[in-house]
Design a protein around this motif. Structure first.
Motif, PDB file in Angstrom:
ATOM      1  N   CYS A 178      -0.202  -5.032  -0.471  1.00 26.66           N
ATOM      2  CA  CYS A 178      -0.147  -3.635  -0.038  1.00 26.66           C
ATOM      3  C   CYS A 178       1.294  -3.133  -0.023  1.00 26.66           C
ATOM      4  N   THR A 222       2.582  -0.176  -2.460  1.00 24.47           N
ATOM      5  CA  THR A 222       3.163   0.997  -1.795  1.00 24.47           C
ATOM      6  C   THR A 222       4.600   1.208  -2.252  1.00 24.47           C
ATOM      7  N   TYR A 279       4.489   2.862  -5.538  1.00 21.06           N
ATOM      8  CA  TYR A 279       4.156   4.279  -5.359  1.00 21.06           C
ATOM      9  C   TYR A 279       5.397   5.073  -4.950  1.00 21.06           C
ATOM     10  N   MET A 280       6.160   4.515  -4.024  1.00 17.82           N
ATOM     11  CA  MET A 280       7.375   5.187  -3.558  1.00 17.82           C
ATOM     12  C   MET A 280       8.430   5.248  -4.664  1.00 17.82           C
ATOM     13  N   GLN A 328       0.432   7.209 -10.264  1.00 21.27           N
ATOM     14  CA  GLN A 328       0.240   7.250  -8.814  1.00 21.27           C
ATOM     15  C   GLN A 328      -1.243   7.228  -8.454  1.00 21.27           C
ATOM     16  N   GLN A 362      -3.262   4.420  -6.353  1.00 24.84           N
ATOM     17  CA  GLN A 362      -4.047   4.781  -5.172  1.00 24.84           C
ATOM     18  C   GLN A 362      -5.413   4.107  -5.194  1.00 24.84           C
ATOM     19  N   LEU A 422      -4.775   0.589  -4.101  1.00 23.72           N
ATOM     20  CA  LEU A 422      -4.459   0.565  -2.671  1.00 23.72           C
ATOM     21  C   LEU A 422      -5.708   0.770  -1.822  1.00 23.72           C
ATOM     22  N   HIS A 458      -6.791  -1.643   1.171  1.00 29.02           N
ATOM     23  CA  HIS A 458      -6.967  -1.069   2.511  1.00 29.02           C
ATOM     24  C   HIS A 458      -8.336  -1.433   3.080  1.00 29.02           C
ATOM     25  N   LEU A 478       1.811   1.013   7.004  1.00 28.60           N
ATOM     26  CA  LEU A 478       1.711   1.208   5.554  1.00 28.60           C
ATOM     27  C   LEU A 478       0.751   2.348   5.220  1.00 28.60           C
ATOM     28  N   LEU A 501       1.903   5.851   3.192  1.00 29.44           N
ATOM     29  CA  LEU A 501       1.222   6.422   2.032  1.00 29.44           C
ATOM     30  C   LEU A 501       0.714   7.831   2.331  1.00 29.44           C
ATOM     31  N   GLN A 534       9.742   8.522   7.163  1.00 29.19           N
ATOM     32  CA  GLN A 534       9.460   7.295   6.408  1.00 29.19           C
ATOM     33  C   GLN A 534      10.339   6.142   6.880  1.00 29.19           C
TER      34      GLN A 534
END
Length: 741
Positions: free
Chosen positions: A173, A177, A180-181, A201, A205, A208, A212, A243, A247, A344
């Motif tokens: 995760c 993440t 993604y960032m 992205q 997702q 992710l 999750h 986390l 997101l 963040q």
């Protein structure tokens, strides 16, 4: 290389492979030394067949799932053997069994894996028909023992390393993440391909969302009076929640990169300073991931607070250079970016603190009380099965297709006198999936892996004659085969084939025939699975796209309603608010996953693919805007929601309802358009009234209060305008999609 090997052997896939290998090898070796190899072999088969049902979950569900799988594996074997004594009912009843066990996949992932175990048992039974009733009972009983023995091994592993799975999922995760960032940082490049970045992205997702759900299942449902209060559980839950918030905040905060780059064209250092900070946010998460993966103490590599200070200094220099009045608009834009970065960094610092030696888990006692309310309750009503007994259900089509293909394979195997027909059946069950794309991919990978594995095994057997070496190579191949099956199916199939050939090499001298039959049966099974998915009641993605589109729009609509309720009532966020937010994220991910599957299908079946992608992006953008509005009203002291706010929200909700009706083709286009135009006129009037009302309420004597109200009015109105425009675009896109059906 050493570190890579260590990471490989420390992975969940390797751990699972080790469990099933031990559960199979121990009884086989034990009874071999006792002179009863077949007893150990039958127990090993029971362990193999129970293994697929061992999916990540809390301990209670793990035990129940494996117990049910073990009983079904033994029961199916006994039933098939008994039915073989009555030829007239054999094929009809077996067909019904295959169809039924395929259908129980409607109850979710665990049911899917249990049904997979049962289907494998049915297919394998065709190759081991017993004529004597006592032998039937003995064989089925040994398979049950094998399943129970695998359960014991699995529980021992869970006891020895109770938290390792969660740690590895948290690490994954963190890694995703961070990616993604990093992509958010890439958006600040002047010549960046923003559409491709957004698509990446969306794909991230989807991944992710899966992780999750796994973490919710294990962390939240497993919080008993003992494990739920442990330091490690609280620590992992804290990291998981942080986390999620990182997101969500990223999705909730979008910037107009083109406008900002034009605005600060003469001050490139400003955006470069922010981009550096954005990259370091991603790098910090990646560094934490590396520390978990490598079992190392975490040491921060980036000073995020210094990066934040650098951005603040750059903003102050910009304001001093242009003057307070002229720089006001730019400072306001930059302040929003600064505020996002502060939030963040705050969450990343929480994660960093969790991995420090002096972390105090007692700080987290009150934060996870309502987490269990976010979980979907598990129950298995008959109504769910009944509702799916129609051609509109993908699972129903797949069940019919699988049943027909297995019967067809059995007939072909009987006509052409295949030596091991059950290998064809097993190949079909393993390869065939509800979707065409995955079945096609697995078919080719299975064929390549089987041919490669057969050739490698044949070459090795030319030089290896010692039974001990053969057994060692078989066990090694077994571990590698099960490890790679979920990572790289082609490589996994290669090692599984090597393992099967070596086992038969120990049991029988005519190994050349075994290799030939293995390759031939795999070719036939893979070919039948591939052709069946194309010709037998195919489930093309364009057929189910309206469902995913509808669910994503409905989830966004429900999320907006919860935001409106919260804005009007204030107070703490309710479980229904958090559940609506969670569902919105999941449904957008499901829509994107469906789009990905569509791109793997034949070009002739990729109907309205661009329109579907457009709707996926629009719904994702709408979710981002909703999350932005929701986050703002949660984290700021806001004034009472005006009547205009509620009217505009109702307008957006109506637009989304219209989009749903277009997707369902439930109302005529004229009706929807007429009602929509009436509300659009109201929307613009109400928005103007809202702006005027907010300005009149501002107290000029208090500069801070005035700025806060101006900020609230500006952000809320901008978001409402944007939400309305997005909802209109979704209506138009849905209308175009319905017109081309």
């Amino acid at each position: 290389m050493i570190q890579k090997v260590r990471n490989f052997t420390d992975s969940t896939n390797f751990s699972n492979a080790l469990k099933v290998t031990l559960a199979a090898v121990i009884p086989a070796l034990f009874f071999s030394f006792q002179g009863n190899f077949l007893i150990g072999f039958n127990i090993a088969i029971g362990a193999f067949l129970a293994y697929p049902s061992d999916i990540p979950s809390n301990l209670k569900h793990k035990i129940n799932g494996l117990l049910v799988a073990s009983l079904l594996v033994a029961g199916c074997n006994l039933i098939v053997n008994l039915l073989h004594l009555f030829p007239l009912v054999f094929y009809p009843v077996v067909s019904l069994l295959i169809f039924f066990f395929s259908m129980i996949s409607v109850y979710g992932q665990r049911a899917t894996q249990v049904s997979f175990s049962a289907l494998l048992s049915i297919c394998l039974s065709f190759g081991h028909i017993q004529e004597d009733f006592s032998m039937m009972l003995q064989y089925s009983g040994l398979m049950l023992v094998g399943g129970l023995f695998y359960l014991l091994i699995s529980l021992i592993f869970a006891y020895i390393r109770p938290h390792r799975y969660v740690e590895l999922q948290i690490a994954s995760c963190l890694k995703l993440t961070a990616k993604y960032m990093k992509l958010r940082g890439d958006l600040w490049n002047v010549n960046s391909e923003r559409e491709k970045i957004v698509e990446k992205q969306l794909i991230l997702q989807v991944e992710l969302n899966t992780i999750h759900e796994n973490l919710r299942e294990v962390l939240i449902k497993n919080r008993t009076n003992t494990s739920g209060t442990s330091d490690q559980t609280r620590k992992m839950t804290l990291v998981f929640i942080s986390l999620l918030e990182i997101l969500e905040l990223a999705l909730a905060t979008s910037f107009d990169h083109t406008k900002l780059q034009q605005k600060f064209e003469k001050h490139p250092k400003l955006l470069k300073t922010y981009q550096n900070l954005a990259y370091n946010l991603a790098s910090s998460l990646k560094a934490i991931f590396k520390s978990i993966e490598n079992h190392q103490k975490y040491v921060p590599k980036h000073s995020l607070l210094k990066d934040l200070e650098s951005l603040e200094n750059a903003i102050n220099n910009y304001q001093e250079e242009l003057g307070k009045v002229e720089a006001s608009e730019g400072v306001w834009m930059l302040s929003n970016m600064l505020h996002y970065a502060e939030k963040q960094i705050e969450k990343i610092k929480i994660i960093e603190r969790a991995f420090m030696p002096n972390f105090n888990s007692n700080e987290f006692k009150l934060r996870d009380r309502s987490l269990d309310k976010l979980m979907t309750s598990q129950y298995y009503p008959w109504s769910t099965l009944r509702e799916n007994l129609s051609f509109s259900s993908t699972i129903f089509r797949h069940s019919l297709r699988l049943t027909a293909t297995i019967i067809l394979a059995f007939i072909i195997g009987s006509i052409f006198a295949f030596d091991k027909v059950y290998w064809i059946l097993l190949t079909i069950v393993v390869i065939m999936r509800p979707g065409y794309g995955l079945t096609k991919e697995r078919s080719f990978h299975r064929i390549i892996g089987t041919v490669a594995g057969g050739l490698i095994a044949f070459a090795l057997l030319l030089f290896v004659t010692d039974p001990v070496i053969k057994a060692t190579l078989a066990i090694t191949s077994m571990i590698l085969g099960f490890t790679f099956t979920s990572i790289n199916y082609k490589v996994g199939a290669t090692f599984v084939t090597i393992y099967v050939v070596f086992v038969y090499g120990i049991m029988t001298p005519n190994i050349n025939d075994v290799i030939q039959y293995r390759i031939l049966d795999t070719l036939v099974g893979a070919g039948l699975a591939f052709l069946a998915n194309y010709f037998f009641w195919p489930s093309w993605e364009f057929m189910t796209q309206p469902i995913y589109i509808k669910k994503s729009i409905e989830a966004n609509r429900d999320y907006l309603n919860e935001i409106s309720i919260y804005y009007n009532a204030k107070g703490e966020t309710t479980p229904s608010y958090r559940l609506a937010r969670k569902n919105a994220f999941i449904e957008i991910g499901n829509l994107m996953a469906s789009f990905q599957r569509m791109t793997q299908e034949p070009k002739s079946k990729q109907k309205q693919v661009q329109q579907v992608y457009k709707l996926a992006v629009l719904n994702h953008t709408l979710l981002s805007s909703l999350a932005s509005l929701g986050t703002y009203v949660q984290t700021h002291k806001t004034s009472k929601a005006s009547e205009a706010f509620n009217v505009v929200v109702q307008t957006v909700v109506k637009n989304l309802n219209y989009a749903i009706t277009f997707a369902n083709l439930e109302v005529s286009e004229q009706m929807a358009t007429a009602e929509n135009n009436e509300d659009l006129a109201m929307r613009f009037t109400e928005l103007k009234n809202m702006r005027a009302k907010e300005l009149k309420e501002a107290h000029l004597s208090d500069e801070d209060e005035f700025q806060l109200k101006m900020q609230e009015a500006q952000l809320v109105i901008e978001q409402l305008v944007w939400l309305t425009n997005l909802s209109e675009s979704i209506v138009k896109a849905s209308k175009q999609l319905s017109q081309t059906k």
